[in-house]
Design a protein around this motif. Sequence first.
Motif, short mmCIF file in Angstrom:
data_model
loop_
_atom_site.label_atom_id
_atom_site.label_comp_id
_atom_site.label_asym_id
_atom_site.label_seq_id
_atom_site.Cartn_x
_atom_site.Cartn_y
_atom_site.Cartn_z
N ALA A 44 0.83 -1.22 0.00
CA ALA A 44 0.00 0.00 0.00
C ALA A 44 0.85 1.26 0.00
CB ALA A 44 -0.93 0.00 1.21
N GLY A 45 2.16 1.09 0.26
CA GLY A 45 3.06 2.24 0.22
C GLY A 45 2.96 3.14 1.43
N SER A 46 2.31 2.66 2.49
CA SER A 46 2.17 3.48 3.69
C SER A 46 1.79 2.58 4.85
CB SER A 46 1.08 4.54 3.50
OG SER A 46 0.69 5.07 4.75
N ASP A 47 2.38 2.83 6.03
CA ASP A 47 1.98 2.03 7.19
C ASP A 47 1.01 2.78 8.09
OD1 ASP A 47 3.66 3.82 8.32
OD2 ASP A 47 5.12 2.36 9.08
N ALA A 48 0.39 3.81 7.52
CA ALA A 48 -0.61 4.55 8.30
C ALA A 48 -1.96 3.86 8.18
CB ALA A 48 -0.72 5.98 7.76
N VAL A 49 -2.38 3.19 9.25
CA VAL A 49 -3.75 2.68 9.32
C VAL A 49 -4.30 3.00 10.71
CG1 VAL A 49 -3.32 0.77 7.72
CG2 VAL A 49 -3.21 0.35 10.16
N ASP A 50 -5.60 3.10 10.83
CA ASP A 50 -6.16 3.40 12.15
C ASP A 50 -7.05 2.28 12.69
OD1 ASP A 50 -7.90 6.24 10.64
OD2 ASP A 50 -7.91 4.11 10.15
N LEU A 51 -7.04 1.14 12.01
CA LEU A 51 -7.79 -0.02 12.49
C LEU A 51 -7.16 -1.28 11.92
CD1 LEU A 51 -10.33 -1.47 13.69
CD2 LEU A 51 -11.56 -0.84 11.61
N VAL A 52 -7.03 -2.31 12.77
CA VAL A 52 -6.58 -3.62 12.31
C VAL A 52 -7.69 -4.63 12.64
CG1 VAL A 52 -4.90 -5.47 12.61
CG2 VAL A 52 -4.13 -3.09 12.63
N VAL A 53 -8.15 -5.33 11.61
CA VAL A 53 -9.17 -6.37 11.76
C VAL A 53 -8.51 -7.69 11.39
CG1 VAL A 53 -11.39 -7.22 10.94
CG2 VAL A 53 -11.02 -4.76 11.17
N LEU A 54 -8.49 -8.62 12.33
CA LEU A 54 -7.85 -9.91 12.08
C LEU A 54 -8.88 -11.03 12.14
CD1 LEU A 54 -5.40 -11.84 11.81
CD2 LEU A 54 -5.13 -11.69 14.28
N ALA A 55 -9.09 -11.69 11.02
CA ALA A 55 -10.02 -12.83 10.96
C ALA A 55 -9.24 -14.10 11.20
CB ALA A 55 -10.70 -12.87 9.59
N THR A 56 -9.65 -14.86 12.20
CA THR A 56 -8.97 -16.13 12.48
C THR A 56 -9.86 -17.07 13.29
OG1 THR A 56 -6.93 -17.15 13.30
CG2 THR A 56 -7.84 -15.33 14.63
N THR A 57 -9.61 -18.37 13.10
CA THR A 57 -10.25 -19.41 13.90
C THR A 57 -9.25 -19.95 14.90
OG1 THR A 57 -11.25 -20.05 11.80
CG2 THR A 57 -11.65 -21.52 13.64
N THR A 58 -7.99 -19.59 14.71
CA THR A 58 -6.90 -20.14 15.52
C THR A 58 -6.12 -18.99 16.16
OG1 THR A 58 -5.63 -20.23 13.44
CG2 THR A 58 -6.65 -22.29 14.20
N PRO A 59 -6.77 -18.22 17.05
CA PRO A 59 -6.07 -17.10 17.66
C PRO A 59 -4.88 -17.58 18.51
CG PRO A 59 -8.12 -17.56 18.84
CD PRO A 59 -8.11 -18.43 17.61
N ASP A 60 -3.96 -16.67 18.80
CA ASP A 60 -2.79 -17.06 19.60
C ASP A 60 -3.21 -17.52 20.99
OD1 ASP A 60 -1.44 -16.20 17.39
OD2 ASP A 60 -0.21 -14.71 18.41
N HIS A 61 -4.25 -16.91 21.55
CA HIS A 61 -4.76 -17.25 22.88
C HIS A 61 -6.29 -17.15 22.85
CE1 HIS A 61 -0.65 -16.49 24.25
NE2 HIS A 61 -0.70 -15.35 23.59
N PRO A 62 -6.99 -17.92 23.76
CA PRO A 62 -8.44 -17.70 23.87
C PRO A 62 -8.74 -16.26 24.28
CG PRO A 62 -7.81 -19.71 25.03
CD PRO A 62 -6.53 -19.02 24.65
N CYS A 63 -7.87 -15.65 25.07
CA CYS A 63 -8.01 -14.26 25.49
C CYS A 63 -6.61 -13.71 25.71
CB CYS A 63 -8.82 -14.18 26.78
SG CYS A 63 -8.84 -12.57 27.56
N PRO A 64 -6.23 -12.55 25.24
CA PRO A 64 -7.04 -11.59 24.51
C PRO A 64 -7.05 -11.89 23.01
CG PRO A 64 -4.84 -10.70 24.81
CD PRO A 64 -4.84 -12.05 25.47
N ALA A 65 -7.68 -11.01 22.25
CA ALA A 65 -7.66 -11.12 20.79
C ALA A 65 -6.22 -11.01 20.29
CB ALA A 65 -8.51 -10.01 20.18
N THR A 66 -5.97 -11.54 19.11
CA THR A 66 -4.63 -11.54 18.53
C THR A 66 -4.32 -10.21 17.83
OG1 THR A 66 -4.86 -13.93 18.23
CG2 THR A 66 -3.12 -12.86 16.96
N ALA A 67 -5.35 -9.53 17.34
CA ALA A 67 -5.14 -8.32 16.53
C ALA A 67 -4.35 -7.22 17.25
CB ALA A 67 -6.50 -7.77 16.06
N PRO A 68 -4.62 -6.93 18.54
CA PRO A 68 -3.84 -5.84 19.15
C PRO A 68 -2.34 -6.12 19.17
CG PRO A 68 -5.82 -6.28 20.44
CD PRO A 68 -5.72 -7.38 19.41
#
Length: 348
Positions: free
Chosen positions: A78-102
């Motif tokens: 995309a030529g830029s690392d400026a984003v203001d939201l990350v949405v991660l779709a997964t069935t296999t998160p790193d942990h049951p809690c918390p979410a992996t996206a943060p």
Amino acid sequence: MEAPLTHASPPGRAAVLAGLGTYVPPRVVTNEDLSLTMDTSDEWIRTRTGITQRHWADPGTATGDLAVAAGERALKSAGSDAVDLVVLATTTPDHPCPATAPEVASRLGLQNVAAYDIAAVCSGFVYGLASAAGAIAAGIAERVLVIGAETYSTILNPDDRTTSVIFGDGAGAVVLRAGDATEPGALLGHDLGSDGSLKDLIIVPGGGSRQRSAAAAPGAPEPDPADAYFSMQGKPVFRHAVTRMAASSQAMLDRAGWPAESVDWFVGHQANVRILHAVADQLGMPRDRTVVNLDRVGNTSAASIPLALSDAVAAGRITPGDRVLMSAFGGGVTWGSTALVWPDIDAN
Ligand code: ACO
């Protein structure tokens, strides 16, 4: 009563595809490899699914690691690392809690951005696109990183040949930016739906509050160790996948005002080549407009559509100006579709 969520983006402001990046772990597991440890064969897997190999992460590698690798590439694309939201779709998160996206956002250097996971199994990426597009349309975000990432190898039952041969690990990510609905790359609307009465068709029975709560009841039996693994009733899933992906795709085509024969590429969830061809048949679309890369990566669930997009772009199949229809079906059960005219972007 059936009331799927179908809408067209409001005129004007829209979510526009600005970058695409993917990553698969290096270890390749072939059908022959699997036939050494379970009662299966290359011939059965190839003819029933179309898969010849998949990538599996080595022990110590988690979904978040694959998500970071794909996310880096999408941001670069995309030529830029400026984003203001990350949405991660997964069935296999790193942990049951918390979410992996943060954590993924932090590791990408995206400090203090909003970040959350989406659990819609194989429809997760399409749900993620709709969620991101909604945030952009509402003015909540200007630029969103949407990632689909999975390590199914961590939840496959090695004693279950009906699932172990199907799934692979990988990640794919896109950057969506606020733009105009008439631009190439603008998502032209979304069709989403679910039917929770079919939840047992695709399930990891254990590990959640249903089992924990039951286990706490007086005299409750010990949980079955197999409950920690993914299970799927392949035949009904096959049937529902074809029906729902075809209907959802048609709803999306109607929204976009595209006749089926005008679609250049159908990028369906890479579950089974027979499913993809059956959906193409139902839509009245030539089978050779179906993008297929599951032969090399297997079913990577939420990562499958961006991996297929990237593969088709790299092969020079999808080119700027092409009409691209995406559709998925997954556990829940869930389904969803979206469409866009392919923009001129550098995919990584
Ligand atoms: N190797 C050899 N034989 C096998 C294997 C294997 N890996 N797996 C099953 N078999 C056998 C079965 O035991 C059965 O034998 P039997 O006739 O003696 O009982 C025979 O092959 C046929 O089995 P079926 O399950 O009927 O095979 P089918 O043609 O339905 O293919 C498959 C199975 C590939 C799973 C198919 O049903 C399918 O693709 N389903 C959809 C999967 C899907 O779309 N998933 C998407 C959503 S997944 C998600 O959301 C995470």
